[in-house]
Design an enzyme around this catalytic site. Structure first.
Site, short mmCIF file in Angstrom:
data_model
loop_
_atom_site.label_atom_id
_atom_site.label_comp_id
_atom_site.label_asym_id
_atom_site.label_seq_id
_atom_site.Cartn_x
_atom_site.Cartn_y
_atom_site.Cartn_z
N SER A 1 -101.43 -19.02 6.31
CA SER A 1 -100.26 -19.41 7.10
C SER A 1 -99.12 -18.45 6.82
O SER A 1 -99.13 -17.72 5.83
CB SER A 1 -99.85 -20.84 6.73
OG SER A 1 -98.59 -21.18 7.30
N GLU B 1 -105.49 -25.15 14.03
CA GLU B 1 -105.18 -24.28 12.90
C GLU B 1 -106.33 -23.38 12.47
O GLU B 1 -106.10 -22.34 11.82
CB GLU B 1 -104.71 -25.11 11.69
CG GLU B 1 -103.42 -25.86 11.90
CD GLU B 1 -102.18 -24.97 11.93
OE1 GLU B 1 -102.34 -23.74 11.85
OE2 GLU B 1 -101.08 -25.52 12.03
N THR C 1 -94.21 -24.73 15.79
CA THR C 1 -94.08 -25.29 14.44
C THR C 1 -92.71 -25.94 14.37
O THR C 1 -91.91 -25.79 15.28
CB THR C 1 -94.25 -24.15 13.41
OG1 THR C 1 -95.55 -23.58 13.56
CG2 THR C 1 -94.08 -24.60 11.97
N ASP D 1 -106.14 -19.69 12.89
CA ASP D 1 -105.37 -18.85 11.98
C ASP D 1 -106.28 -18.05 11.05
O ASP D 1 -105.81 -17.16 10.34
CB ASP D 1 -104.41 -19.70 11.14
CG ASP D 1 -103.13 -20.04 11.88
OD1 ASP D 1 -102.95 -19.54 13.01
OD2 ASP D 1 -102.32 -20.82 11.36
N ARG E 1 -101.94 -28.19 3.99
CA ARG E 1 -102.55 -27.32 4.99
C ARG E 1 -103.92 -27.87 5.39
O ARG E 1 -104.66 -28.41 4.58
CB ARG E 1 -102.71 -25.92 4.39
CG ARG E 1 -103.30 -24.85 5.32
CD ARG E 1 -102.39 -24.55 6.47
NE ARG E 1 -102.74 -23.26 7.09
CZ ARG E 1 -102.34 -22.90 8.30
NH1 ARG E 1 -101.60 -23.72 9.03
NH2 ARG E 1 -102.65 -21.71 8.79
N GLY F 1 -92.21 -20.25 14.21
CA GLY F 1 -92.26 -18.90 14.76
C GLY F 1 -93.53 -18.11 14.48
O GLY F 1 -93.51 -16.89 14.59
N GLY F 2 -94.64 -18.77 14.09
CA GLY F 2 -95.84 -18.03 13.80
C GLY F 2 -95.60 -17.03 12.68
O GLY F 2 -94.84 -17.28 11.74
N GLU G 1 -100.04 -25.53 15.03
CA GLU G 1 -100.28 -24.13 15.36
C GLU G 1 -99.76 -23.76 16.73
O GLU G 1 -98.58 -23.58 16.90
CB GLU G 1 -101.76 -23.74 15.20
CG GLU G 1 -101.97 -22.28 14.73
CD GLU G 1 -101.83 -21.22 15.80
OE1 GLU G 1 -101.96 -21.54 16.99
OE2 GLU G 1 -101.61 -20.06 15.45
#
Length: 579
Positions: A463, A436, A399, A439, A112, A485-486, A419
């Site tokens: 995430s 990112e 993603t 987020d 990440r 898909g978030g 993202e």
């Protein structure tokens, strides 16, 4: 009903739950309308399922050359970064679940992105009370986190790879130099993006001189990306995190005239991928293993099933109002806790054991009324919880997921992202930089309480990526699944697992099931599917129903009698192949 099963390192997580030919095959349907929208692919020994046929071919090539699932995953992801640049790439990050058959071990790798050392809690605030709008924050350098993908891939390869590192880069380098055929999906996303053409390098690559977007069927060459991959192939990931490539990233991040970023060379040089203890728990005769924080996916998924274990999910019809109601109620309870407590637990005390405690989940399950929706759930108070403010950070659905099993029975479930579609819209040396950092919660505190997912220096944003491995009671591999898909990723994966494990569908059928669920807001139904007919009945049960696109991109596989069956999401351009 609940039983202890598996351990997350220091604490028990205990619960139980009752080419032209290639181009011709590319599809981008708006939504699945039934269970059989793709033909199931079965291979006897090894299988790759991913978001683009060219990437799948690269993975199969590595497997046939004697590589294992880790080797194949690296080759697949490097090609995805070229042919599906809007979704993932070396300018972003990833989470990987790995199953090692020799000792039945499950490992979790964290690649990440991190906030730079100069990041501050208020970096997305216009003033004391007013946060930036989402795209005010996204477009430019401010949103760019330190990329983690290559360091993660290198770590996993050093520990488990079989083929030489440089060999794994060959398919992507060749394809970047030769050019690939632009897919309908890539063309469509470029054509409708409002920000991509604003950055000079992205405009030069994705648009013609007259400003028109690259067309489906057109050949696109990316020699800059090939050159970066060649350096990393020969020198290792350090070639990306130090020297010219790193300097190009930092320069690009700082150059935006109104929204510059805070990343410096030291941030890149000091980035480390992490090996983390996975989260695993039993469900019926199976064991599900997923990512711990900073992903919220593993905790939320296991909470959903821990709650549903108190109900007869297997006795419900997949297209019934009862199924949509019950599953959505369980999901809104899990999301209430996610939004309150889940964050990077290197910085915040996340009460994982409390959130997954059987007694706590039993109490949460008792809140469900089988006849009427609770609307918006309130976060619970699990053991070990510290009072926080809830976080409603956006997490948008661009993603990519891949699932791979090799001939030895090793497997990878890996989700990667930059993202938003095209990330920060900033391109450097042939690849896109992520956004990112958006987020994180833009507001560091609310109502006098800190937000767990607030920005902090060197912290990893929360995430929802949910790469998942499915094992049997003897800890043998049964399957793998994950999705783009978030924040909807969690619900997409839950739906598919319910389809396979409760409703006894095969993986292809389960992947193609209409998507639905709740993220502790509206109950969401996938447009163009039979579930839309349930809207009125759900509204009578108190649901605030929202019908819309649910472009999941689920990719997985399950063990079958004669090998492995791949599940390819009909909503995108993926494929499955092997030998």
């Amino acid at each position: 009903m609940f039983e202890n099963y598996l351990i997350r390192l220091c604490c028990v997580v205990a619960f139980s739950w009752a080419s032209s030919a290639v181009a011709d095959r590319l599809e981008a349907p708006e939504a699945a309308t039934g269970l059989h929208t793709r033909t199931a692919v079965v291979r006897q020994h090894a299988l790759v399922v991913a978001a683009n046929p060219l990437a799948v071919a690269a993975g199969v090539e590595m497997l046939k050359r004697g590589g294992n699932a880790i080797d194949a995953a690296i080759a697949v992801e490097l090609v995805l970064g070229l042919v599906e640049p809007q979704s993932s790439g070396i300018g972003g990050g990833s989470f990987m679940m790995y199953y090692q058959h020799s000792d039945k071990q499950v490992l979790a790798y964290d690649g990440r992105e991190t906030a730079p050392a100069a990041a501050t809690a208020d970096m997305f605030m216009l003033d004391e009370d007013q946060p930036m709008s989402f795209y005010q924050a996204v477009v430019g350098g401010r949103s760019v986190g330190v990329p983690g993908l290559l360091r993660m891939l290198e770590l996993a390869h050093q520990q488990h790879g079989r083929l030489p590192w440089r060999i794994l880069f060959t398919p992507a380098i060749k394809l970047a130099n030769k050019g690939f055929i632009v897919s309908p999906r890539l063309h469509s996303l470029v054509a409708k993006d409002a920000y991509l053409s604003l950055q000079p390098a992205a405009r030069t690559y994705f648009y013609h001189a007259d400003g028109t977007p690259i067309a489906a069927g057109e050949r696109l060459v990316n020699r800059a990306y090939a050159n970066v991959l060649l350096r990393v192939a020969n020198e290792g990931a350090k070639a990306f995190y130090t020297g010219k490539i790193a300097q190009d990233i930092v320069t690009t991040v700082h150059m935006h005239p109104t929204n510059p970023g805070r990343m410096h060379m030291g941030d890149l040089a000091q980035y480390q991928a992490k090996s983390r203890a996975p989260l695993c728990g039993s469900y019926h005769a199976y064991v599900l293993c997923g990512m711990p924080p900073p992903s919220s996916g593993g905790v939320a998924l296991l909470q959903i099933f821990g709650i549903l274990g108190h109900y007869d999910v297997a006795g419900l019809q997949p297209d019934s109002v009862q199924a949509v109601h019950l599953i959505s109620e369980a999901e809104r309870l899990a999301f209430a806790d996610r939004n309150m407590y889940l964050a990077d637990d290197d910085f915040v005390a996340v009460p994982i054991a409390g959130l997954l405690d059987p007694a706590y989940l039993r109490q949460r399950a008792s809140l469900i009324d089988t006849e009427f929706s609770m609307g918006v759930a309130t976060a619970g108070v699990p053991a070990g919880a510290v009072s926080m403010s809830k976080d409603n950070a956006l997490e948008l659905p661009s993603t990519s997921h891949l699932s791979i099993v090799d001939k030895w029975g090793n497997a990878v479930s890996m989700t990667s992202s930059i993202e938003d579609a095209f990330g920060s819209r900033h391109m450097v040396d042939g690849f896109l930089l992520n956004n990112e950092l958006t987020d994180f919660s833009f507001m560091p505190d609310q109502n006098g309480k800190l937000v767990a997912n607030r920005v902090q220096a060197n912290k990893r944003p929360r995430s929802s990526m949910t790469p998942t491995l499915i094992l049997d009671g003897q800890h043998e591999l049964v399957g793998a699944i994950g999705s783009p898909g978030g924040s909807s990723i969690i619900n997409y994966v839950a739906k598919t697992l319910i389809g396979v494990l409760d409703w006894h569908l095969d993986m292809q059928q389960a992947v193609a099931l209409p998507n639905f669920g709740s993220r502790n807001g509206p109950t969401e139904l996938e447009s163009g599917t039979g579930l839309v007919s349930l809207q009125s009945e759900l509204e009578m049960m108190g649901h605030d129903v929202k019908v819309g696109e649910a472009n999941s991109g689920l990719h997985g596989f399950m063990r079958v009698q004669n090998g492995w069956m791949g599940g390819v999401d009909p909503r995108r351009e993926g494929s499955a192949d092997g030998y």
